[in-house]
Design a protein around this motif. Structure first.
Motif, PDB file in Angstrom:
ATOM      1  N   ASN A 112      10.811  15.333   7.771  1.00 29.12           N
ATOM      2  CA  ASN A 112      12.129  14.848   7.965  1.00 29.12           C
ATOM      3  C   ASN A 112      12.395  14.745   9.378  1.00 29.12           C
ATOM      4  OD1 ASN A 112      11.975  14.091   5.129  1.00 29.12           O
ATOM      5  ND2 ASN A 112      13.137  15.955   4.541  1.00 29.12           N
TER       6      ASN A 112
ATOM      7  N   GLU B 162       5.449   4.505  12.035  1.00 24.08           N
ATOM      8  CA  GLU B 162       5.545   3.334  11.870  1.00 24.08           C
ATOM      9  C   GLU B 162       4.114   2.610  12.069  1.00 24.08           C
ATOM     10  OE1 GLU B 162       8.362   0.908  14.164  1.00 24.08           O
ATOM     11  OE2 GLU B 162      10.028   2.025  13.103  1.00 24.08           O
TER      12      GLU B 162
ATOM     13  N   GLY C 203       1.081   2.017   5.388  1.00 22.79           N
ATOM     14  CA  GLY C 203       0.063   1.368   4.535  1.00 22.79           C
ATOM     15  C   GLY C 203      -1.099   2.287   4.709  1.00 22.79           C
TER      16      GLY C 203
ATOM     17  N   ALA D   2      -1.548  12.230   3.189  1.00 27.92           N
ATOM     18  CA  ALA D   2      -0.465  11.560   2.772  1.00 27.92           C
ATOM     19  C   ALA D   2      -0.664  10.056   3.024  1.00 27.92           C
ATOM     20  CB  ALA D   2       0.746  12.111   3.695  1.00 27.92           C
ATOM     21  N   ARG D   3      -0.068   9.434   2.135  1.00 26.69           N
ATOM     22  CA  ARG D   3       0.040   8.096   2.546  1.00 26.69           C
ATOM     23  C   ARG D   3       1.288   7.300   2.913  1.00 26.69           C
ATOM     24  NH1 ARG D   3       1.909   3.646  -0.462  1.00 26.69           N
ATOM     25  NH2 ARG D   3       1.093   1.584   0.123  1.00 26.69           N
TER      26      ARG D   3
ATOM     27  N   PRO E  18       4.118   4.870   3.339  1.00 26.42           N
ATOM     28  CA  PRO E  18       4.563   3.573   2.635  1.00 26.42           C
ATOM     29  C   PRO E  18       4.411   2.406   3.367  1.00 26.42           C
ATOM     30  CG  PRO E  18       6.106   5.336   2.037  1.00 26.42           C
ATOM     31  CD  PRO E  18       5.228   5.963   3.227  1.00 26.42           C
TER      32      PRO E  18
ATOM     33  N   GLU F 220       7.441  -1.814   1.397  1.00 26.93           N
ATOM     34  CA  GLU F 220       7.790  -0.925   0.430  1.00 26.93           C
ATOM     35  C   GLU F 220       9.286  -0.399   0.112  1.00 26.93           C
ATOM     36  OE1 GLU F 220       4.694   1.860  -0.798  1.00 26.93           O
ATOM     37  OE2 GLU F 220       3.304   0.563   0.260  1.00 26.93           O
ATOM     38  N   ASP F 221      10.245  -1.079   0.359  1.00 30.15           N
ATOM     39  CA  ASP F 221      11.596  -0.544   0.430  1.00 30.15           C
ATOM     40  C   ASP F 221      11.934   0.203  -0.938  1.00 30.15           C
ATOM     41  OD1 ASP F 221      11.501  -1.857   2.646  1.00 30.15           O
ATOM     42  OD2 ASP F 221      13.210  -3.312   2.284  1.00 30.15           O
ATOM     43  N   THR F 222      11.325  -0.322  -1.787  1.00 30.33           N
ATOM     44  CA  THR F 222      11.801   0.173  -3.256  1.00 30.33           C
ATOM     45  C   THR F 222      10.504   0.308  -4.109  1.00 30.33           C
ATOM     46  OG1 THR F 222      13.723  -1.253  -3.209  1.00 30.33           O
ATOM     47  CG2 THR F 222      13.033  -0.068  -5.332  1.00 30.33           C
ATOM     48  N   TRP F 223      10.503   1.552  -4.445  1.00 31.93           N
ATOM     49  CA  TRP F 223       9.540   2.058  -5.572  1.00 31.93           C
ATOM     50  C   TRP F 223       9.884   1.604  -6.870  1.00 31.93           C
ATOM     51  CZ3 TRP F 223       7.092   7.358  -3.428  1.00 31.93           C
ATOM     52  CH2 TRP F 223       6.303   7.067  -1.975  1.00 31.93           C
ATOM     53  N   LEU F 224       9.103   1.026  -7.579  1.00 31.50           N
ATOM     54  CA  LEU F 224       9.319   0.761  -8.846  1.00 31.50           C
ATOM     55  C   LEU F 224       8.634   1.508 -10.175  1.00 31.50           C
ATOM     56  CD1 LEU F 224       9.885  -3.260  -8.464  1.00 31.50           C
ATOM     57  CD2 LEU F 224      11.624  -1.515  -8.703  1.00 31.50           C
TER      58      LEU F 224
END
Lengths: 151, 83
Positions: B21, B29, B33, B72-73, B75, B79-83
């Protein structure tokens, strides 16, 4: 004793309307170590109370020395509702914080479907813990329950 | 499971997450992906690639034991939101 982890925070380029314009997503992700017959691997995984199984990419089975060719299998579906094959094998999972370490064996799923993140779901992981999601502190607390099979 | 299995490096996930964090977002950045390998403390990226095996190959090429890192992947940018 409990294991405690802060959520991982992910920067988002745009203000998030549902989080009062905040520009990061807090997610309950932690590093878990998988130990197989001939190798080990540590991966970030999402604690997901909505996931039936603990699920990792199939590629990891090779790394761990697990032969999935004769493994029991099932099918699963995620948000996209596309069916995917899940094959199951026993591994040892380990999680730790600075005060406590937990290691247990479980049947977990492996899939060739593209995963956004590996999942620590009910079977194989959350079934053995009482999980408290402290939304205010963005912290996760895990306490082993009576069914915990490890040490 | 035999007794000679390799058991990997000890990861303190509390410390790992705290350090993750603290990383400046700009550092991650370029890997959006992609898959990356963080050191066990979560303080730096050691390797990256399109999949697990590409990351592992990069680690080995640079003399890093793949069992001492955390994969780790990162995002993707969408991918602002994970559904």
């Amino acid at each position: 004793m409990s294991l405690r982890f802060s959520y991982q925070r992910f920067k988002i380029k745009h203000p998030i309307p549902s989080l009062a314009g905040r520009q990061e997503r807090p997610r309950p992700i932690l590093a878990v170590t998988l130990i197989g017959p001939s190798g080990s691997c540590s991966e970030d995984a999402l604690l997901d109370t909505g996931a039936d199984d603990t699920l990792f990419p199939e590629a990891l089975a090779t790394v761990l020395g697990i032969d999935l060719s004769q493994a029991p299998s099932g099918t699963g579906a995620g948000f996209g509702m596309h069916a995917a094959t899940v094959r199951y094998a026993e591994v040892t999972l380990r999680i730790a914080d600075n005060q406590e370490q937990r290691e247990w064996k479980a049947q977990i799923g492996f899939t060739s479907a593209r995963l956004r993140q590996p999942l620590l779901g009910y079977a194989g992981a959350l079934q053995f813990f009482t999980a408290t999601f402290h939304g205010d502190r963005e912290e996760l607390e895990l306490t082993v329950n009576a069914t915990y099979p490890g040490n | 499971m035999n007794d000679n299995r390799k058991t990997g490096v000890f990861i303190d996930s509390k410390r790992y997450n705290e350090n993750r964090n603290r990383l400046p977002p700009e550092l991650l950045e370029p890997y959006a992906g992609q898959y990356v390998a963080f050191n066990a403390e979560g303080t730096c990226v050691l390797a990256h690639g399109e999949d697990h095996f590409a990351v592992e190959a990069m680690l080995r090429a640079t003399g890093v034991d793949p069992e001492t890192v955390v994969y780790a992947r990162i995002p993707g940018a969408d991918e602002d939101t994970w559904l």
